[in-house]
Design an enzyme around this catalytic site. Structure first.
Site, PDB file in Angstrom:
ATOM      1  CE  LYS A  66       4.678  58.889   5.674  1.00  0.00           C
ATOM      2  NZ  LYS A  66       6.082  59.079   6.092  1.00  0.00           N
TER       3      LYS A  66
ATOM      4  CG  HIS B 193       4.945  63.538  -0.554  1.00  0.00           C
ATOM      5  ND1 HIS B 193       6.295  63.362  -0.296  1.00  0.00           N
ATOM      6  CD2 HIS B 193       4.290  63.097   0.559  1.00  0.00           C
ATOM      7  CE1 HIS B 193       6.441  62.830   0.902  1.00  0.00           C
ATOM      8  NE2 HIS B 193       5.245  62.663   1.441  1.00  0.00           N
TER       9      HIS B 193
END
Length: 318
Positions: free
Chosen positions: A188, A238
């Site tokens: 991120k 994910h």
């Protein structure tokens, strides 16, 4: 009388004792310890007499013995010098049972008595500890940047390592899971602030950028050899059991075990936590949600393990 051979032995023994690193000499092809220096006694907690004639696997953790034996057999088929700083299973165990991360060099030695392998071992505990402290600093920095998930990293790391222990993963596997959990969202750092810190829902275009963060993590971490074994979680947490996840659409057991465990605790903590646009849900509601995703988002066996851990927590709180 030719004293060359005896002099060579004396010289070798002298060099062995003045070495700064622990040195163990094993025979070929049996891997039996025939010599060790004082530094090896200090590192492993054994006197020389206690290890003479014992297999070198005495110094290998139980869960790594088979792996070490396979490596040894492969190495013995073509013995060659191996300097320190190149990849090998870097775990030993001392007399007290404590795991010691070590860097190892291997050198074949041909003598009139046969072939021996000189193994030099260097304790890298302090280096490993420094690396882990650095990872902890990175995780704090990420939580500080993404203020709405403050302490999220520490919570999910704790839960994931508990699951790993319950599952019976090896200490080496748990260590890599722990490191991967600490930096699970490091990708991120490549996501712009106006997307990462947006208080409302993301647009489709913004989501496409956000979903790139596992790939950013891979690109950031793969060049760091120390962190490659810990990549499973940052790169794959994910992914979904039914193959509908991202970034690679892995399915079932294609998804690394550490990532399958971590995915559950990551979703659990995210839904339990408050966000600017919603309040966190109750524990009961989140657990029901986790159950509903068993077999689609999550591996059923991993969900069962997670529920057992939650039940144990409920019993302990009574």
């Amino acid at each position: 009388m030719d004293t060359t051979f005896d002099d060579s032995k004396l010289t070798f023994n002298y060099l062995l004792e003045i070495m700064a690193d622990a040195v163990i000499v094993v025979n070929h092809p049996d891997g039996i310890i025939v010599r060790m220096n004082k530094q090896a006694e200090t590192l492993f907690g054994y006197l020389s007499d206690e290890l003479m004639g014992k297999p070198v696997e005495t110094l290998i953790p139980i869960n790594l013995k088979e792996l070490h034996a396979n490596y040894r057999d492969s190495y013995y088929r073509q013995p060659r010098s191996r300097p320190m700083g190149t990849p090998l299973v870097l775990q030993a165990v001392n007399k007290a049972g404590r795991l010691i991360p070590v860097d190892i060099s291997l050198t074949p030695l041909n003598t009139v008595d046969g072939l021996y392998i000189i193994a030099m071992a260097r304790d890298i505990s302090n280096i490993t500890h420094a690396y882990d402290e650095t990872l902890m600093g990175w995780s704090r920095a990420m939580d500080f940047r993404d203020k709405e998930t403050e302490n999220h990293t520490l919570r999910v790391t704790h839960m994931a390592t508990r699951l790993a222990h319950l599952l019976g993963m090896t200490e080496t596997q748990i260590t890599q899971l722990y490191r991967g959990a600490l930096i699970h969202d490091i990708g991120k750092m490549g996501v712009p602030d106006d997307i990462l810190l947006k208080s409302g829902k993301l647009t489709d275009e913004e989501w496409s950028i956000m979903r790139k963060h596992p790939e950013y993590a891979y690109e950031m971490l793969y060049p760091i050899e120390f962190l490659r074994p810990a990549l499973d979680i940052p790169y794959c947490h994910h992914e979904k059991w039914d193959g509908s996840g991202y970034p690679r659409g892995l399915k079932g057991e294609q998804i690394p075990l550490a990532a399958r465990l971590f995915a559950i605790v990551d979703v659990y903590d995210a839904l339990r936590s408050d966000r600017p646009y919603r309040q966190g849900s109750s524990k009961e509601k989140v657990i029901e949600h986790i159950k509903s995703l068993s077999g689609t988002h999550f591996e059923p066996k991993a969900v069962e393990l997670f529920l057992n851990m939650m039940n144990e927590d409920d019993k302990d709180s009574l």
